[in-house]
Motif scaffolding. Structure first.
Motif, PDB file in Angstrom:
ATOM      1  N   GLN A   1       0.811  -1.204   0.000  1.00 38.90           N
ATOM      2  CA  GLN A   1       0.000   0.000   0.000  1.00 38.90           C
ATOM      3  C   GLN A   1       0.850   1.261   0.000  1.00 38.90           C
ATOM      4  OE1 GLN A   1      -2.611   0.213   3.415  1.00 38.90           O
ATOM      5  NE2 GLN A   1      -4.082   1.543   2.384  1.00 38.90           N
TER       6      GLN A   1
ATOM      7  N   ALA B   1       3.588   7.366   2.158  1.00 45.71           N
ATOM      8  CA  ALA B   1       3.948   6.330   3.125  1.00 45.71           C
ATOM      9  C   ALA B   1       3.738   4.955   2.511  1.00 45.71           C
ATOM     10  CB  ALA B   1       3.109   6.474   4.381  1.00 45.71           C
TER      11      ALA B   1
ATOM     12  N   SER C   1       3.732   0.744   2.833  1.00 46.00           N
ATOM     13  CA  SER C   1       3.581  -0.367   3.775  1.00 46.00           C
ATOM     14  C   SER C   1       3.519  -1.669   2.987  1.00 46.00           C
ATOM     15  CB  SER C   1       2.322  -0.196   4.627  1.00 46.00           C
ATOM     16  OG  SER C   1       1.175  -0.113   3.831  1.00 46.00           O
ATOM     17  N   GLY C   2       4.035  -2.711   3.595  1.00 45.84           N
ATOM     18  CA  GLY C   2       4.062  -4.014   2.940  1.00 45.84           C
ATOM     19  C   GLY C   2       5.273  -4.239   2.052  1.00 45.84           C
TER      20      GLY C   2
ATOM     21  N   THR D   1       9.449  -2.196   1.068  1.00 50.34           N
ATOM     22  CA  THR D   1      10.364  -1.111   1.430  1.00 50.34           C
ATOM     23  C   THR D   1      10.691  -0.263   0.212  1.00 50.34           C
ATOM     24  OG1 THR D   1      12.262  -2.576   1.112  1.00 50.34           O
ATOM     25  CG2 THR D   1      11.379  -2.399   3.335  1.00 50.34           C
TER      26      THR D   1
ATOM     27  N   LYS E   1      11.953   5.755   7.697  1.00 51.01           N
ATOM     28  CA  LYS E   1      10.510   5.925   7.866  1.00 51.01           C
ATOM     29  C   LYS E   1       9.714   5.256   6.750  1.00 51.01           C
ATOM     30  CE  LYS E   1      10.833  10.280  10.409  1.00 51.01           C
ATOM     31  NZ  LYS E   1      10.439  11.707  10.447  1.00 51.01           N
ATOM     32  N   ASN E   2      10.425   4.748   5.751  1.00 50.57           N
ATOM     33  CA  ASN E   2       9.777   4.129   4.589  1.00 50.57           C
ATOM     34  C   ASN E   2       8.835   5.116   3.894  1.00 50.57           C
ATOM     35  OD1 ASN E   2       9.957   1.740   3.089  1.00 50.57           O
ATOM     36  ND2 ASN E   2       8.010   0.983   3.874  1.00 50.57           N
TER      37      ASN E   2
END
Length: 126
Positions: A3, A23, A25-26, A28, A76-77
């Motif tokens: 995401q 941002a 997620s899932g 990098t 913080k990715n």
């Protein structure tokens, strides 16, 4: 779940600045090329900027060169788009997108990316 979530859009006067955030997620960001795109009403989605998975190379559309800066925070990715000297023609929905790649390459082509965020509205108006 893979995401991307954008934030930071809003209403700004001409000449002003905004910083958009993306941002992840899932996955990098340091293993993906990340691109920023925008779509104005009635127009096609266009590439604004991108950064390679290595973080060492960036690209910008001619219309934003010298005004926008893409950057990345691996801890913080997150990926950012700093937008300065904004113009009314920068008004659009801004999207971030990613493609996992080991090559130090990024592409302004919409079809090259496979994960997209939901977009954030940027309006430049007095």
């Amino acid at each position: 779940q893979l995401q991307l979530v954008e934030s930071g859009g809003g209403l700004v006067q001409p000449g002003g600045s905004l910083r958009l955030s993306c941002a992840a997620s899932g996955f990098t960001v340091d293993r993906s090329a990340i691109g920023w795109f925008r779509q104005a009403p009635g127009k096609e989605r266009e590439g604004v900027s991108c950064i390679t998975s290595s973080g060492t190379k960036t690209n910008y559309a001619d219309s934003v060169k010298g005004r926008f800066t893409i950057s990345r925070d691996d801890a913080k990715n997150m990926v950012y788009l700093q937008m300065n000297s904004l113009k009314p023609e920068d008004t659009a929905v801004y999207y971030c997108a990613s493609r996992r790649t080991s090559f130090s390459f990024c592409n302004p082509n919409v079809t090259w990316y496979d994960i997209w965020g939901q977009g954030t509205q940027v309006t430049v108006s007095s």
